[in-house]
Design a protein around this motif. Sequence first.
Motif, short mmCIF file in Angstrom:
data_model
loop_
_atom_site.label_atom_id
_atom_site.label_comp_id
_atom_site.label_asym_id
_atom_site.label_seq_id
_atom_site.Cartn_x
_atom_site.Cartn_y
_atom_site.Cartn_z
N PRO A 173 0.81 -1.21 0.00
CA PRO A 173 0.00 0.00 0.00
C PRO A 173 0.85 1.27 0.00
O PRO A 173 2.06 1.24 0.24
CB PRO A 173 -0.77 -0.12 1.32
N ALA A 174 0.18 2.39 -0.25
CA ALA A 174 0.84 3.68 -0.09
C ALA A 174 1.22 3.86 1.38
O ALA A 174 0.53 3.37 2.28
CB ALA A 174 -0.08 4.81 -0.54
N PHE A 175 2.35 4.54 1.63
CA PHE A 175 2.84 4.69 3.01
C PHE A 175 3.40 6.08 3.16
O PHE A 175 4.31 6.49 2.44
CB PHE A 175 3.91 3.62 3.30
N ARG A 176 2.87 6.83 4.11
CA ARG A 176 3.36 8.18 4.38
C ARG A 176 4.32 8.13 5.56
O ARG A 176 3.94 7.78 6.68
CB ARG A 176 2.19 9.12 4.68
N TYR A 177 5.56 8.49 5.29
CA TYR A 177 6.62 8.42 6.32
C TYR A 177 6.99 9.83 6.73
O TYR A 177 7.35 10.67 5.89
CB TYR A 177 7.83 7.69 5.75
N THR A 178 6.93 10.10 8.02
CA THR A 178 7.26 11.44 8.51
C THR A 178 8.53 11.47 9.36
O THR A 178 9.32 12.40 9.25
CB THR A 178 6.09 12.01 9.34
N ASP A 179 8.74 10.44 10.21
CA ASP A 179 9.96 10.42 11.02
C ASP A 179 10.25 9.00 11.49
O ASP A 179 9.54 8.05 11.17
CB ASP A 179 9.86 11.39 12.20
N TRP A 180 11.32 8.89 12.28
CA TRP A 180 11.85 7.59 12.69
C TRP A 180 10.84 6.75 13.47
O TRP A 180 10.96 5.53 13.55
CB TRP A 180 13.11 7.79 13.54
N ARG A 181 9.83 7.37 14.04
CA ARG A 181 8.85 6.62 14.82
C ARG A 181 8.02 5.68 13.94
O ARG A 181 7.38 4.76 14.46
CB ARG A 181 7.94 7.58 15.58
N GLN A 182 8.06 5.87 12.64
CA GLN A 182 7.34 4.99 11.72
C GLN A 182 8.26 3.95 11.08
O GLN A 182 7.82 3.17 10.24
CB GLN A 182 6.69 5.82 10.61
N LEU A 183 9.53 3.94 11.50
CA LEU A 183 10.49 3.04 10.87
C LEU A 183 10.13 1.58 11.08
O LEU A 183 10.23 0.76 10.16
CB LEU A 183 11.90 3.33 11.40
N GLU A 184 9.72 1.21 12.28
CA GLU A 184 9.36 -0.18 12.54
C GLU A 184 8.15 -0.60 11.73
O GLU A 184 8.08 -1.73 11.22
CB GLU A 184 9.10 -0.39 14.03
N ALA A 205 15.97 -2.78 10.28
CA ALA A 205 15.94 -1.33 10.08
C ALA A 205 16.82 -0.67 11.12
O ALA A 205 16.99 -1.18 12.23
CB ALA A 205 14.51 -0.80 10.18
N ALA A 206 17.39 0.47 10.73
CA ALA A 206 18.25 1.22 11.64
C ALA A 206 17.94 2.71 11.51
O ALA A 206 17.93 3.24 10.39
CB ALA A 206 19.73 0.96 11.33
N PRO A 207 17.69 3.39 12.63
CA PRO A 207 17.44 4.83 12.55
C PRO A 207 18.73 5.58 12.26
O PRO A 207 19.83 5.14 12.60
CB PRO A 207 16.90 5.16 13.95
#
Length: 249
Positions: A173-184, A205-207
């Motif tokens: 799906p489409a995915f809106r990423y704003t910051d590291w809190r969504q990395l997982e 994944a690595a921040p």
Amino acid sequence: MTTPAPGPDPADHDTPSRALIDALNVRQWSPLPRHHHAGRSDETLVITLTRASGTLAGIPLDDFAEPRAGTLEQALRERGIEVRVDVGGPFVRGPRFTLTCPEAMRRLANLVWSQMPQEHQAAVELRAALCSIRRRPFLFRSLQLPRALDGQVEIGPLTVPQAIALQRTLGGPAFRYTDWRQLEALRRLVQSRVRRVMPGVAVTAAPGCGQHSCTDTVRIGPAPLDHIRALTDRLTTAPTRATQRGGAR
């Protein structure tokens, strides 16, 4: 199955020396080149292999020493490659090649490719497939060549935009990423899509560290060659399927 590309970035192959350096990089021998220009068309290329392993022309490159340099030089000349071979230096246990003509550079590049292990070829084919994703045609041009190790291949590090584009190409799906809190959440999403092609593959994944050059990343694998080839084929056919569905973005 895709056709092996002639190096990490085929567009860069404008000279025989570039083609040779790219072939050595694909082999993961970490070439350190030096160019000497005697004139407008005359060039001497000196390349030191800083991470040599395996064999070339049947000669072992591990723990390279002076007696082996002459043996390798003779083996290459028997294949029509005019080159001087010596030891790279006191802190480098690899060979140093000195080539003075474009034909020798072309022939040595062709020899390296003809003896390229399957995992390295698979890595090049996968990168070519990633670079051909129609959704974001230039997004993957900065991607490092997938790393080959012990018969397997690791993909990454992928940037967040690359990871999103990959999972979208695989039907995600489409995915809106704003910051590291969504990395997982992104990692789980990528994992759910790639595991449909590569069962059980690890996705990590690595921040980033907060600096511009240190961004959040995603890695896939390492994975066996049959899984890497399956992903390559899936990526190669995915744009066609998207177009047939009406070109949904």
